[in-house]
Design a protein around this motif. Structure first.
Motif, mmCIF file in Angstrom:
data_model
loop_
_atom_site.group_PDB
_atom_site.id
_atom_site.type_symbol
_atom_site.label_atom_id
_atom_site.label_comp_id
_atom_site.label_asym_id
_atom_site.label_seq_id
_atom_site.Cartn_x
_atom_site.Cartn_y
_atom_site.Cartn_z
ATOM 1 N N PRO A 1 0.933 -0.972 -0.154
ATOM 2 C CA PRO A 1 0.065 0.022 0.064
ATOM 3 C C PRO A 1 0.749 1.158 -0.071
ATOM 4 O O PRO A 1 2.048 1.269 0.207
ATOM 5 C CB PRO A 1 -0.818 -0.330 1.354
ATOM 6 N N TRP B 1 -7.151 -7.590 0.534
ATOM 7 C CA TRP B 1 -7.211 -6.249 0.194
ATOM 8 C C TRP B 1 -8.593 -5.580 1.311
ATOM 9 O O TRP B 1 -8.555 -4.377 1.623
ATOM 10 C CB TRP B 1 -7.699 -5.816 -1.049
ATOM 11 N N LYS C 1 -2.448 -4.957 3.682
ATOM 12 C CA LYS C 1 -2.550 -4.384 2.313
ATOM 13 C C LYS C 1 -3.313 -3.256 1.964
ATOM 14 O O LYS C 1 -3.333 -2.515 1.126
ATOM 15 C CB LYS C 1 -3.069 -5.543 1.355
ATOM 16 N N CYS C 2 -4.343 -2.931 3.136
ATOM 17 C CA CYS C 2 -5.301 -1.826 2.926
ATOM 18 C C CYS C 2 -5.046 -0.854 3.934
ATOM 19 O O CYS C 2 -5.558 0.346 3.885
ATOM 20 C CB CYS C 2 -6.799 -2.145 3.048
ATOM 21 N N GLN D 1 -5.865 5.519 2.129
ATOM 22 C CA GLN D 1 -5.488 4.638 1.208
ATOM 23 C C GLN D 1 -6.200 4.699 -0.193
ATOM 24 O O GLN D 1 -5.735 4.661 -1.139
ATOM 25 C CB GLN D 1 -5.220 3.275 1.711
ATOM 26 N N LEU E 1 -4.643 5.539 -3.572
ATOM 27 C CA LEU E 1 -4.499 4.536 -4.814
ATOM 28 C C LEU E 1 -5.419 5.185 -5.854
ATOM 29 O O LEU E 1 -4.906 4.830 -7.106
ATOM 30 C CB LEU E 1 -4.715 3.090 -4.227
ATOM 31 N N LEU F 1 -4.048 -2.080 -6.209
ATOM 32 C CA LEU F 1 -2.717 -1.757 -5.731
ATOM 33 C C LEU F 1 -1.822 -2.049 -7.070
ATOM 34 O O LEU F 1 -0.459 -1.821 -6.808
ATOM 35 C CB LEU F 1 -2.229 -2.828 -4.642
ATOM 36 N N CYS G 1 3.039 -2.937 -10.036
ATOM 37 C CA CYS G 1 2.575 -2.131 -8.583
ATOM 38 C C CYS G 1 2.552 -0.888 -8.492
ATOM 39 O O CYS G 1 3.462 -0.048 -8.948
ATOM 40 C CB CYS G 1 3.193 -2.946 -7.501
ATOM 41 N N GLY H 1 1.786 0.933 -5.569
ATOM 42 C CA GLY H 1 1.808 1.540 -4.041
ATOM 43 C C GLY H 1 3.053 1.880 -3.568
ATOM 44 O O GLY H 1 3.307 2.841 -2.705
#
Length: 462
Positions: free
Chosen positions: A106, A275, A302-303, A358, A362, A385, A431, A433
């Motif tokens: 993330p 996620w 991840k979040c 987040q 994103l 992500l 990716c 993030g």
């Protein structure tokens, strides 16, 4: 010793990069074969009029890419085959000037350090004794299950606390779920491009793994039904919410179709939703459609924050005892302090605030990706992500990933996620993030130039 030598006049600056790409081109064309020995550093430096340090740097880049291997006292050789453990992320040194779009992570900002520091200061003053001194998982984790139920409701899963098992991150949850769903020798199915640790984990657990065909809506029902009719299947592993490498979000109809097949053949479902609620407009989780047969897990790394290694595994009522016992023998219990932080954040609104932060971060990065990849085929989800892009004809995954890396961008080859050895369409996962937004824009620009250009492994993009 091989007689391969690059053409001196064809090298461009920076010379180490051009030399490395020339060698990749020789491998792609078949001029160099697995096991061939390369010229020594001094020989090649003399032939090309370059410094030994330049040759060493080129060889070092190729070693990092697992294209060649160096053996002390014997020399440098073209790698004879793929490495045993395929990983999508790259091994990057601290001194490398590489934009890392290979690691799924993330976005991180000052808000994360601020919130974590404040929470840890509070815990230092008033940490519950159970989180510090108890060896009893049931007593220690009971309040954490209650907090988990509230977070899972945000994910679309209505679960009673006694069905929730806190684990040390999604990897631990995934392991316990597979151990609960299947026994050694059982067949577990998944999409053909899936989770990169599923295949080795299945091997370690003694499970057989089967790959299912997929389309733009996820696992194809016909492929699933055919596999169930042809062989006894114990479980299917799914990532329906954009987490899979191809960034596919499965429609509600497709989820319902897979559940119908699973029920018809009495097959368990392992649903990876790592996620969590990152995608606000997604369909209901499969666990909400088939709670009686779905082992569902989600987490925070991840979040919300990579270091918050805390996840929840939700088991069907009939499998709660089995899942609990398997977790006991592999982990005993999840780290209580991690869940004190997670529970505190759920209760005081920090988790919701970090989730919204987040999603916005994103969202910006996905808009940058759409801008830089405009006109090229790619797949993404609004707050995902990563993006997935197929490769143009003429590019192999290995050559593309190597060329991107030599031009300063690390991306992940689709083959790192292959569930079987059967050939699949070539593509790469990018990716979004990890890098800063400006670096991400530069990295995507480099990738787009490679995708739009001719797949000539001998010509570097400078």
């Amino acid at each position: 010793m091989t007689i391969w030598r690059p053409e001196r006049g064809a090298l461009k600056r920076p010379a180490y990069r051009s030399l490395a790409q020339s060698l990749i081109g020789a491998i792609e064309s078949g001029e160099l074969q697995p096991g061939d020995r390369l010229p020594t550093h001094r020989e090649l430096a003399f032939d090309l009029g370059l410094s030994v340090q330049t040759i060493s740097r080129a060889y070092e880049e190729l070693v990092r890419l697992d294209i060649v291997t160096g053996e002390v006292g014997r020399g440098t050789f073209v790698r004879a085959g793929p490495v045993e453990t395929r990983t999508p992320y790259h091994r990057l040194g601290g001194d490398e000037d590489v934009i890392d779009c290979s690691m799924l992570t993330p976005v991180i900002g000052a808000i994360h350090s601020t919130r974590m520091s404040a929470t840890m200061a509070e815990l230092a003053q008033a940490a519950p004794e159970g989180a510090l001194f108890s060896f009893r998982p049931g007593q220690t984790m009971r309040p954490h299950r209650d907090s988990g139920a509230r977070w899972l409701a945000r994910c679309g899963v209505d679960a009673q606390p006694d069905r929730i098992l806190p684990t040390n991150g999604a990897t631990a949850a995934m392991t316990v779920a597979l151990m609960t769903a299947a026994s050694p020798g059982d067949l577990v199915l998944s999409e053909e491009i899936g989770h990169h640790t599923l295949r080795p984990l299945a091997r370690y657990l003694g499970l057989r793994i089967g790959a299912l065909a997929s389309d733009e809506d996820g696992i194809a029902p016909d492929s699933f039904a055919h596999a169930c009719a042809a062989n006894p299947v114990k479980a299917i592993y799914v990532m329906p919410n954009g987490l899979n490498p191809t960034a596919t979000t499965m429609s509600a109809d497709r989820r319902a179709a897979l559940v119908e097949i699973a029920r018809a053949h009495d097959i368990l479902i392992v649903e990876n939703d790592a996620w969590g609620p990152l995608q606000p407009e997604r369909p209901r989780p499969i666990a909400a459609l088939a709670p009686e047969r779905t082992l569902y897990f989600t987490g925070f790394s991840k979040c919300l924050l990579p270091g918050l290694r805390a996840a929840y595994l939700v088991a069907p009522e009939a499998l709660v005892a089995a899942a609990t016992n398997r977790h006991l023998v592999t982990n005993w219990m999840a780290t209580p302090l991690m869940f004190e932080i997670a529970s505190s954040w759920i209760a005081d609104g920090t988790a919701a605030a970090l989730l919204r932060w987040q999603q916005r971060a994103l969202g910006r990065r996905n808009r940058i990706a759409a801008e830089m990849l405009e006109g090229l085929p790619f797949r993404a989800s609004p707050n995902g992500l990563h993006v997935w892009t197929p490769l143009p004809e003429g590019w192999s995954e290995g050559a593309f990933v190597a060329h991107a890396r030599l031009n300063g961008v690390a991306v992940a080859a689709g083959s790192a996620f292959a569930i079987s050895d059967r050939a699949a369409s070539a593509g790469v996962r990018i990716c979004l993030g990890g890098p800063a937004e400006a670096a991400l824009r530069r990295g995507l620009e480099t990738v787009a130039e490679l995708l739009r250009g001719e797949p000539d492994p001998g010509i570097p993009v400078i």
